[in-house]
Each structure stands twice: as C-alpha cells, then as structure tokens.
Design a protein around this motif. Structure first.
Motif, short mmCIF file in Angstrom:
data_model
loop_
_atom_site.label_atom_id
_atom_site.label_comp_id
_atom_site.label_asym_id
_atom_site.label_seq_id
_atom_site.Cartn_x
_atom_site.Cartn_y
_atom_site.Cartn_z
N GLY A 23 -16.92 0.22 85.40
CA GLY A 23 -18.37 0.23 85.28
C GLY A 23 -18.97 -1.16 85.30
N LYS A 24 -20.28 -1.19 85.44
CA LYS A 24 -20.96 -2.46 85.61
C LYS A 24 -20.82 -3.37 84.38
N TRP A 25 -21.12 -2.80 83.21
CA TRP A 25 -21.04 -3.61 82.00
C TRP A 25 -19.61 -4.06 81.74
N GLU A 26 -18.68 -3.13 81.97
CA GLU A 26 -17.26 -3.47 81.79
C GLU A 26 -16.86 -4.62 82.71
N ARG A 32 -16.85 -9.19 91.55
CA ARG A 32 -17.58 -7.98 91.16
C ARG A 32 -17.15 -6.81 92.03
N ASP A 33 -17.05 -7.08 93.35
CA ASP A 33 -16.66 -6.00 94.27
C ASP A 33 -15.28 -5.48 93.93
N ALA A 34 -14.36 -6.41 93.69
CA ALA A 34 -12.98 -5.99 93.41
C ALA A 34 -12.94 -5.10 92.17
N SER A 35 -13.70 -5.53 91.14
CA SER A 35 -13.70 -4.75 89.92
C SER A 35 -14.37 -3.40 90.13
N ALA A 36 -15.49 -3.40 90.86
CA ALA A 36 -16.21 -2.15 91.11
C ALA A 36 -15.35 -1.20 91.93
N ALA A 37 -14.58 -1.77 92.88
CA ALA A 37 -13.75 -0.93 93.74
C ALA A 37 -12.64 -0.25 92.95
N LEU A 38 -12.31 -0.79 91.79
CA LEU A 38 -11.30 -0.15 90.95
C LEU A 38 -11.93 0.89 90.04
N GLY A 39 -13.23 1.15 90.25
CA GLY A 39 -13.88 2.18 89.46
C GLY A 39 -14.29 1.72 88.07
N ASN A 47 -24.53 1.92 79.08
CA ASN A 47 -25.98 1.93 79.23
C ASN A 47 -26.68 1.14 78.13
N THR A 48 -26.13 1.21 76.93
CA THR A 48 -26.75 0.45 75.84
C THR A 48 -26.73 -1.03 76.15
N ALA A 49 -25.64 -1.49 76.75
CA ALA A 49 -25.54 -2.90 77.10
C ALA A 49 -26.68 -3.28 78.04
N ALA A 50 -26.92 -2.42 79.03
CA ALA A 50 -27.98 -2.71 79.98
C ALA A 50 -29.33 -2.77 79.28
N VAL A 51 -29.55 -1.80 78.37
CA VAL A 51 -30.81 -1.79 77.63
C VAL A 51 -30.96 -3.06 76.82
N LEU A 52 -29.86 -3.45 76.17
CA LEU A 52 -29.89 -4.64 75.33
C LEU A 52 -30.19 -5.89 76.15
N MET A 53 -29.57 -5.98 77.32
CA MET A 53 -29.82 -7.12 78.20
C MET A 53 -31.30 -7.15 78.60
N PHE A 54 -31.82 -5.95 78.85
CA PHE A 54 -33.23 -5.91 79.22
C PHE A 54 -34.09 -6.41 78.06
#
Lengths: 546, 351, 304
Positions: free
Chosen positions: A414-417, A405-412, B63-70
């Motif tokens: 997003g969370k869902w991605e 997760r850190d490695a991916s986040a460090a590359l900018g 953001n929609t993904a997060a909402v959906l997960m919620f």
C-alpha cells in the motif's frame, strides 16, 4: 607589429618570457600592497611603523610608484614589439567603465579640493572621466589598460611621496559628519589601487588578449574568494581569541580515588568498600548562573533555555513539516495547490524573524499565560523553522527515484506502507541534514525570542522543565504522574543569543569579557550544528556517488 | 480546493475511515477555535483528536496516515495564514490613525507619543540606506564568489570554500551585531572622528556581510544549473574558460543570479539584530539625507527596540512596520521565484 | 560469438581470451593487427599509443592511427567502445572531465597537442567539434554563428565598436550568411536571424551548431554522432553536408550507424568493446572484406 613576428608555433605558449617575469613581479607587489593596505586598515600594522628602515607609509609610496612605472614600461614594450604579446584591438567595456569612474573621481576630487574650483569641479570631473575612458578604449589593449592603471599607481605613489596625503592628513567634507584621516584614507587607497593594478598586471602577465583577460579575471575572482575565506577565519578567530579566556575562567578538574560504592558483606561481617577513580570537573562559565556570591558568573540558564527552546521547536516543526512534505509530494496532485504552498513556504522562509516575533507577541503570548514564556518561544521558533523543514523534506522526497515507489507498488504494498518503509528511509539523510541546518539557524535567532520568551537579562537559575514525579493521591484519578513541569513552560526563560543581547543593551563596558565568552559559546553551539549538518550532507552525497 | 485534493488522494475509503477522518477533523477544528477563543479549553478537543487518531491508526493505518498527512499540511497552511492575518489585524489601528501618512509623512513630528503621530518614513529610509550599502557589498562579491565556486575553483578549493560560505551563513546575527558594535563601530568612531557612536554605515556593512552567503549559495545553484553541453559548445569553438563564463554561463544563469540578489535584498531588509544593536534609535531622517554616518533607525530595529515600551497606537504602528517588512520581503521572494522559474523554462526549452 | 556486447569493459579486457574464441583472436593480438592503414598525402592527425583512463577504468588501449586530411574518417563500434572518448582526445575536450587521464601522443600537423604549454584555445580554434545533441547558446541565431569569431577578436560590433570605428557588422553579416549557406540552413532562417536559436527545430539546431563551428574557420571538424537525435530527413541533410565539407575540411565522425558510415566516409576505424581499435582501412574494404573476423561479425550484425 608584434603580431606579424609570431609565426613559429601558435599551439604552444611560451611562459618564460621577460614580460612574464616583469609583469608577474608587478602583480605580486601590487597584491602585497593591497594586503598591506588591509593590515594597516585594521591596525595590525601601524602606518608609521618601520619595516627595513622605511615606514610602511613610505613603502606604499615607493611601491606604487615602482609598479606604476613598470606597468607603463610593459605597455610601451608590448606596443613596440619588444616583448611578444597578443593584445586585442581594444581593452573593452569593463576597463573603460572602471578606469573612467576612477578618472571621474580623481579629477573631481583634485579640481574641487586641491585646486579649489567650487562650482566648476563637476565639469572637470566629467572631463577627467571621459578622457580616461577614451584613453582606455581607443588605443590597442596593451596600452589601453597599462596606461590608466600605471598612471593611477604612479599618481598614488607620487601623492604619498610628495606628502599630499600623509598619515596625519585630514579632510572634512562639508556635507556629512565624518572626518577622513590619513590613517584611514591611505590604507583604503592602497587596497583599492593595489587590486586594480594587480588586475592589469595579471592581464599583462598573460600577454593581454584572451589569455591575459582570463588571468586578470581569475585573479580578481580568486582574491574575492580568498577574502571571503579570510573573513570567516578572522571572524571566528577573533571571537575565540577574545572569548576563550573568559569562557574557560575558573575551570577546575581532577581525578580522585574515592569510594564508588559499599555494601555490607555478612560472611566477614564487614562493610566492603569499592574504591575507584572519580573524575571531577567544574566549569563555572557554563555551569553557573549570574549571582552575587559567584566567583565566576556563568550562562548556564541561557544554555539550558536554548536547549529547551530548540527541543520544543523541533518537536513542533518536524512532524508538521515532514508530514506536510509527504502529503504534498506523495498524495496531492501536482498543480495549483502545491504550487501555492511552494510559493508561500518559500516566501515565509525569507520572512524577517522579527515579524515572527510580532506574531508571537500578538497571538501566542496573550493565550499562553499573558506573559513571555518558554512555550511561546518554542512555538514561534518552531513556526519559523516550519517552512525550511517543508522545503528541505520536499527536496529530499522528490529526489527519491520513482522506481522505488513503482517497485514497491508492483509488489502490492500500500501507499502508506511504501512511504513508511521505502520512501522515507531513502529521503532521511536529506531531511536530517535540512533539520540540522535549521536548528543551527534558530538556535542563534534573537529577534523573535526577544519579543515572546525572555524577561530576566541575567538569570541565576535555569528553567527546570524536566521534573518527573509520581505519587498516589486520594482523589480521582488517584495517581499523580508527570514528566514535565508544565508550569515551567509558561515561565520566561533566557537563551544564549538573548544573553548576548542583554549584555550589549545593559552597556558592554564592565561585562565585555562576559559578552565575549557568551559570544564564543553561542558561536560554538551554532557552528557545530552547521558543521554536523554540512558534514553529514557531504557524507551522504559521497555515499551516493559511489 | 484542499478538501477536493484530499479526497482525490484518498480515493475510495470505507465508511469507518470516513468517520475517523471526519471526527478527528472536527476535533482539530475545535482545538483551533478553542485556542483562538479560550486557550485553556483547547486541551480537551486535543485529547479527543489524539484518541480518535490512535483508534484510526490501530484499525485503518493506511487511510488514517493519509488523513494525518493532510492535517499536517492543513495546519501548516493555517499557521502561516494566522501570521498574515494577525499581523494585518493588529496594524489596523495605526493605519486608521495615520492614514497613508504612516508611510509618507516626512515633516516633524515623525514619531511622537504626545501627538500620537507615527510615521514610518524615516525607518523606511534607514532600511533603504542600510540595504543599499549591504547590497553594494553582497551583490558583486557574492556573485563573484558563486562564479569562483561553481566554475573556476579547482576541486580542493571548492571543498574548502563552499562549506566555509555556509558556515559564514551560520554565524548568528547577534554575533555579527556584537562584533559590529564593539569592534567596527568603535573603529570608525575613532578613525573618522564621528560625532555620534552609531552609524547606518556600520549596520549596512555588517548586514552586507550577512547577506553575502545567501547571494553566494543561491547564485551558485543558478550557475551550476547551466547545462554542461552549452559550456562544452563554447569551449569547442575555441573560447577560453573565462569567455565561456562571461558570454555563455553568466547570461544563461542571469535570471537565477538576479533571483539570488533579490533574495539577498530580502535578507538585508529583514535583518534585525545587527541593526538593533548598532543603531542609535533616533526616529528621524539623517541630515543630509545621504549621511550614512548617522545612526537613525530601520524598520526592524524599530520593532525590536520599541516593543517593550509601546502600547496602543504605537504598538499598532510597530505591527504596521511588520506589515511593510512582510509585504516587501514576500514580494521580493515571489519575484525571485518568478525570475527563477523563467530561467528554468528558458534553459529547459533547448532540450 | 554473440555474447560480447553487453559485458563490462573491464571484465572483457580481463577475459578477452574466453570471449573471442572462434578464430583464436584475443583482444591483445587484435589491437595492432589491421590498423596499419596507408594512404597518399599528409596525415592531419598522428596518434601514437594513446591510452585513456577514467579513474580506474581503462577506456582506450594503445590506439595508434593516422587521420588523412580533407576526407571523412568514420569511427564506428558498439556502445562503450571508446570511439567518443577517442574523438574528445583530438581537441582535448577530455581535459574537462576531472577523472580522465590521457597518456600517449597526438600530433596535429606534426605538432604534439599533449604537452605542457599547449594553448587549448588555439587548438580548439583549429579543431572544431559538433556534439551529439544540439547545444545552441540561448542567443540569437546571428550571435550563435558569430560567437567564435567574436571571442577570437575577429568580429566586433556594438556601441563601443562603433564609437572606436571598428564596427564589423558587415563582416559579421557576410560570415553569418556564408556559414549558414555552408550548413544548408540559410534558406530556412535568413528572415529571422535575430530570433533565439532555442526556437529552432532539432535538425535546424544541429545544422546551426555545424555552421557555428564552420564560422570559426577550423581545419578539422569532429562530430560525435551528429545525427543520432534527428529524424531521417534531417539526418540525410547532415550527411550530405558532411560529404561536402570534406572538400575543404578534415572531418572525423563518430557514429554507431554502419550504413551512415558506409555512405559518408572515406576511411573507417572500427573500435570494439573495451576500448580497442581493431581495424582501420578504406571504408569499402572494411564493409566488403574486413580482415578481422570480429569486425565482420560486427558489420554483418552478428553482434553489436
């Protein structure tokens, strides 16, 4: 004292002593007697059938008497220093309790039944128990364990040989509705005494003391493991042996050289026919329903029902369960909320399936056509599966290292991605395994679908959910397209476990072979899910280890 | 609390995503309400929900993904909450009619439609007996099996027996019930010259075999979680393997092992099909009370055998039986989780 | 010469020539060059041609050394040099690792410990071990100390023992007091012997583990970096303790702290990466005037 003579080499144990052979033989014989006890208990071998000129019953008598004498001899020899052993000063608490209880029961039974003390027997029982317990724990270990065990074996052998308990013996306790017969009591006694004596025999084989106790304990624990394994093998083998013939009855197949396709070929003005091999296979038990005209009645509707209900449950449970697991692991702060969800999912996972059935009966059935229906079954089983999917998916997601997760986040990213492209793929094996095991569980579940899904115990036709249709119509929206026949979802459907239950409640009698066939198919379906689930988990673990 | 979490998780979100979140949330709520009130209208808000989410997914996936997960989490919780609520609500009439007698009444009539009397006491007693028999089998054998798998077995034996135990867990309960009915019941009936065909004993034995794998798996996890360093410490002092198991591993894993047994009890209490198939469904106490060769009734088999013929208060009494089961098993589950957490704390404390 | 530390042991074993070019020493040449250490008195351990593999990984190469009794022998070397592996060979704790394979000879008082029929319980009674991180049992302090003697049947307490007149409570008290005093822990815990040992501090736990090992009355105590997890104060207490213990016991200590080895040991064996014993001599000699260039480089901190 034997301890004093043992000075030569304390590091190296000498296994090949006379004690080893004698005690080892006693152990093996006792184990054989115990196994023979199991075999006679289940009627594989008759108690009165003869082996080498003796009846099995007589062999029990002779065997236990011999083992008893041997063990007593080993105990005496060890105490006298004839053989080299390392006994502890006392046998310890466990043998005391075990043999004390045996003494209690034996003394109680003998005084109340054989000697006929109708009121005083509890006193004798207590005296017997305390006496044997004291005889176990007071002398040094070698005598302390061999004396009661050898005595018990001798007593059992003598009881059999003297004809106090024979295969034709019966005993009807005043209280309770059972009558205990010799054909039941002798194998049970043989099993019980055999295992106890084998335990002590193994301790003697190890020269008592630390090593002896370890051997004795390992013998018991190992025997238990072998027992569990045999249980699985016997259960499956029994169902296969009874169910294979009815399941495969009437199978017909063949290979035919037949026209596959043909077309008109203008240059020669002829039809060209292309012949090819056609495999034809007819398996009535899994391809037919129950109908008057059938040669072989089958369980096709139940199989189709199981497939549909499992598919529906999975479609319902996986998105919800995995989604919830992702939210709880990746988005939500770890705290009271996640803890609460964790406790309640665990609690719901162990909630009895019949309770889910009741919920479906109260909540879903009235709202979905007011009848038992496939859709209700799907939803109830889906809800049942939900906690498991959440639990296993969470485990899998948690085991993905934070580095990813850190490695991916460090590359900018997003969370869902990150979740989509890094976390979920890494967790997939765990999720899939959990889901497969969950499917195995719900595919065999009977209680909930009994309440919400089924009605006809012996259906002739399978539910046809998949009904693709496409046509133009005159009114809005001018096309009629459907993939699923939704009305079929609202009809009652059978399923494999229910089919088996239906046969049992209808009275097994005439349909017994039908029931065994159904049981075998059900077992095969469920166990193959388990085999795939367990196999894939082992595969992924091994891949991870490398 | 949950909404707080949701916004914590999402952090700053732009106006349009908020709109997507709010609309889809409302739509989902409407689905639920419609389903509760008039199921046939539930499909319209559902379509609206799908449309809104589809737009959101296209425009603001993150953001929609997060909402959906919620939403998935929320619906999981709602579903689980509905089960509890419906079970309790449906059982209220029975409790109103019978009062506490529904659990405690032990004199005749116990279960009679004519006098509208429904006492669960004989079923609770039957469940207690079968569970006791089951655990007398499953607890010692299961714990011994777990010890074998995690501490004693050589590698090859472990690779065989561990999957075998899981397969044992996979055999459907109806198959156990069928075997119990056709083979085991028949055996005892013949051998012990029983006066009635079905018996609590056979049901207990079959349930014990079914609870066995649960005890083995959970206890094995507990034993395996004892740190290797602790075992090494014992062995290096010259303790034998068995002494190490007995004096270090087993006591250290004791909480986890008891959690396994508690979970096994939960399984045994809730086991339905074997009891339903094997028992004779007399809503009465065995006579004498400990006569396990009589085939009375358990809570689970009561529900499974009577749901079809029950209406009114009787049906409600079945829901009351469900409530008793649900509460018992939930308490056992929470208890076992508590015990397990304590073990983890204790073992974790030494680092 | 500073490039040898972080390499894979296998790679180094294979490329030994390239990596130790300075004085033309290869690992193959080095392995038996300066290990012929002579001392007065009887050896406690005699190790000959000891090789250990973990799966395909050759972790120790042809180790031969004698360990004198009633003294402190330090095993030093960089991480992954096999010194801990060697230590675990002396009480056969490597048997616990499924993939480990041991070849060669280790004799304790002239008796081979790698042969069929060796009683591991008896061996480990005589050769105790203290581990890198403290591992007390989740029992009372008293029970931790008397654990070994209990398992060997030397101490019996409790209801059963009292009933049968074999109660050793007094013996246990004496044993606990003696062992805790030997391990310099008595004054700190004497009032709370029934408390759970998990509640002690790290340094106290480690001394408890030493006391626990002493209570079984071993002849040899193996210590695997016993102070690595401790603060300086606790470390110095443990070091003092080790020196004291060597009057009565044979102590073998693994450490990667060279100052510690210099402070406490009588003789030092230097292992270098790849699982080779490079030099073995009196501690003073090793630290002041080592024969091997590589050992000198290691000790002066040029690498490792």
């Amino acid at each position: 004292m034997s301890l004093d003579t043992r000075t030569a080499d304390t590091l190296v144990d000498d296994d090949s002593s006379a004690l080893g052979y004698v005690a080892g033989a006693a152990t093996v014989v006792s184990l054989l007697l115990a196994v023979a006890g199991v075999l006679t208990l289940f009627g594989v071998v008759g108690l009165t059938s003869t082996v080498a000129g003796f009846s099995v019953f007589e062999l029990f008598g002779v065997g236990f008497a011999a083992v008893g004498v041997t063990l007593l001899g080993v105990g005496v020899a060890s105490r006298a220093g004839v053989v080299e052993t390392k006994p502890d000063v006392t046998a310890g608490a466990l043998p005391m309790v075990v043999f004390g209880l045996v003494g209690l029961v034996v003394a109680g039974l003998v005084s109340s039944q054989t000697l006929g003390f109708s009121t005083l027997w509890p006193l004798f029982a207590l005296l017997g128990g305390v006496g044997v317990a004291a005889a176990t724990v007071l002398p040094p270990e070698d005598v302390g364990v061999t004396l009661p065990a050898g005595g018990l074996a001798l007593l059992a052998g003598a009881t059999f040989l003297a004809g106090l308990i024979t295969p034709s013996w019966t005993w009807e306790p005043v209280a309770g509705s059972a009558t205990y017969t010799g054909t039941f009591a002798v194998p049970i006694l043989a099993l019980f005494v055999g295992i106890l004596v084998a335990w002590v025999g193994a301790e003697a084989y190890g020269g008592f003391g630390t090593r002896g106790r370890q051997l004795g304990a390992y013998l018991l624990v190992g025997a238990n493991a072998v027992g569990m394994l045999s249980l699985l093998v016997v259960l499956v083998a029994y169902v296969v042996s009874r169910g294979f013939a009815p399941m495969t009855r009437g199978i017909q197949f063949g290979l035919f050289w037949e026209p596959l396709t043909w077309f008109y070929f203008p240059p020669i003005e002829e039809y060209v026919v292309i012949n090819g091999p056609l495999v034809w296979f007819y398996w009535p038990f899994v391809m037919e329903g129950v109908a008057l005209m059938n040669d072989v009645n089958g369980i096709f509707p139940a199989i189709v029902g199981t497939v549909w209900v499992v598919a529906g449950a999975v479609t319902f449970a996986i998105p919800l369960g995995v989604g919830a697991a992702v939210f709880l692991t990746e988005y939500a702060e770890r705290g009271r909320f996640t803890q609460l969800v964790e406790i309640s999912t665990n609690g719901l996972w162990s909630t009895p399936s019949i309770v889910y059935g009741l919920f479906g009966l109260a909540f879903l059935v009235p709202r979905l056509g007011n009848t038992t229906s496939l859709l209700s079954g799907m939803l109830v089983l889906g809800i049942m599966m939900l906690p498991l999917v959440v639990i296993t998916s969470r485990e899998a997601l948690k085991s993905v290292p934070d580095d990813y997760r850190d490695a991916s986040a460090a590359l900018g990213v997003g969370k869902w991605e990150t979740i989509k492209s890094v976390v979920l793929p890494a967790a997939m094996p765990g999720v899939i395994t959990g889901v497969i095991l969950g499917i195995g569980r719900i595919a065999g579940e009977t209680a909930p679908i009994l309440l919400v899904m089924v009605s006809d115990p012996f259906p002739s036709r399978a539910t046809d959910v998949l009904a693709p249709e496409f046509s133009f119509i005159s009114n809005f929206p001018f096309v009629h397209a459907q993939l699923l026949d939704t009305s079929a979802l609202l009809q009652p459907t059978s399923a494999l476990p229910y089919q088996l239950y239906a046969i049992i409640t209808a009275g097994v009698g005439q349909r017994e072979s039908f029931a065994w066939g159904t049981a075998l198919v059900l077992l095969l379906v469920v166990l193959s899910f388990y085999a795939v689930g367990i196999g894939s988990r082992m595969y992924f673990r091994r891949k991870l280890d490398q | 609390m949950s909404t707080g979490n949701r916004f914590d998780a999402l952090g700053e979100i732009d106006r349009e995503t908020q709109l997507v979140g709010a609309t889809s949330g409302l739509a989902l709520l409407a689905v639920l309400v419609a389903f509760l009130v008039a199921a046939q209208y539930a499909v319209y808000p559902l379509v609206a929900f799908v449309a809104v989410v589809a737009y959101g997914w296209y425009a603001h996936q993150e953001n929609t993904a997060a909402v959906l997960m919620f939403f998935t989490t929320a619906s999981t919780i709602v579903v689980l909450g509905l089960i509890t609520v419906y079970l309790f609500v449906k059982s209220i009439p029975a409790f109103e009619t019978m009062g506490l007698d529904i659990l405690l009444k032990t004199n005749q009539p116990l279960w009679e439609r004519a006098s509208n009397t429904y006492s669960l006491a004989p079923m609770i007693w039957g469940t207690l007996l079968t569970t006791a028999i089951a655990m007398a089998i499953a607890a010692p054998l299961g714990v011994a099996g777990a010890l074998f798998i995690s501490e004693i077995a050589p590698r090859w034996a472990r690779e065989i027996i561990k999957p075998a135990v899981e397969m044992l867990a996979g055999i459907p309960s109806i198959v156990y019930g069928f075997l119990g009915w056709v083979v085991v019941t028949e055996y005892f009936y013949r051998e012990l010259q029983l006066s009635n065909f079905s018996s609590l004993m056979v049901a207990g034995i079959m349930i014990g075999v079914m609870a066995l794998p649960t005890v083995v798996s959970v206890a094995e996890d507990a034993i395996a979680s004892v740190p290797g360093a602790m075992k090494d410490g014992s062995l290096a002092l010259g303790a034998s393997d068995w002494q190490t198991i007995k004096s270090v591993t087993f006591p250290a894993a004791f909480s986890g092992i008891s959690a396994a047994v508690i979970l096994g009890v939960g399984r045994a209490v809730g086991e339905t099909m074997a009891a339903t198939v094997i028992l004779g469904h007399q809503q009465a106490f065995p006579d004498p009370l400990y006569d396990v060769w009589e085939g009375t009734e358990t809570l689970t088999s009561l529900i499974a055998s009577q749901y079809g013929i029950a209406t009114g208060t009787q049906l409600s009494a079945l829901f009351a039986a469900g409530v008793v089961l649900f509460v018992t098993v939930l308490a056992l589950s929470i208890g076992s989780q508590f015990v397990e957490a304590r073990m983890r704390r204790r073992l974790g404390g030494e680092q | 010469m500073s490039n040898t530390t972080q390499t894979d042991p296998n790679a180094e074993a294979a490329n030994g020539n390239e990596q130790t070019t300075v004085v033309g020493e290869t690992n193959e040449e080095l392995k038996a060059e300066w290990v012929d250490y002579r001392f007065d008195g009887e050896p406690k351990f005699t190790v000959e041609d000891l090789n250990v593999w973990y799966g395909d990984d050759h972790a120790l190469h042809d180790i031969s050394m004698d360990i004198p009794e009633k003294s402190v022998t330090a095993l030093i070397g960089p991480s992954g040099c096999g010194k801990s592996t060697f230590l675990r060979c002396l009480n056969r704790m490597n048997d616990r690792i499924k993939v480990a394979r041991v070849d060669g000879s280790v004799r304790l008082d002239g008796r081979e410990i790698y042969q069929d029929g060796v009683d591991l319980v008896e061996l480990r009674k005589r050769v105790g071990q203290v581990f890198q991180s403290p591992n007390p049992f989740p029992k009372s302090i008293r029970r931790n100390i008397s654990y070994g003697p209990r398992k060997h049947g030397d101490v019996n307490t409790g209801l059963l023992a009292r009933l049968t007149g074999r109660d050793d409570s007094e013996k246990e008290e004496k044993l606990v007091e003696r062992s805790l005093k030997q391990a310099a822990l008595w004054d700190e815990v004497k009032g709370r012997l029934d408390d759970n040992a998990i509640g002690l501090s790290g340094g106290q736990q480690q001394r408890l583990c030493i006391a626990r090992a002493l209570a079984t009355d071993p002849e040899v105590i193996l210590m695997d970096e016993p102070a690595s997890a401790l603060d300086p104060v606790a470390t110095s207490k443990i070091e003092d303790l080790i020196v004291e213990l060597s009057e009565d016991y044979t102590v073998v200590v693994v450490t990667h702290n060279m100052q510690q080895a210099a402070r406490i040991s009588d003789q030092t064996a230097v292992f270098l990466t790849g699982g080779y014993l490079v030099e073995y001599d009196d501690t003073d000699k090793i630290f002041e005037n080592p024969e091997s260039q590589r050992v000198e480089d290691y000790i002066t901190g040029k690498f490792g």
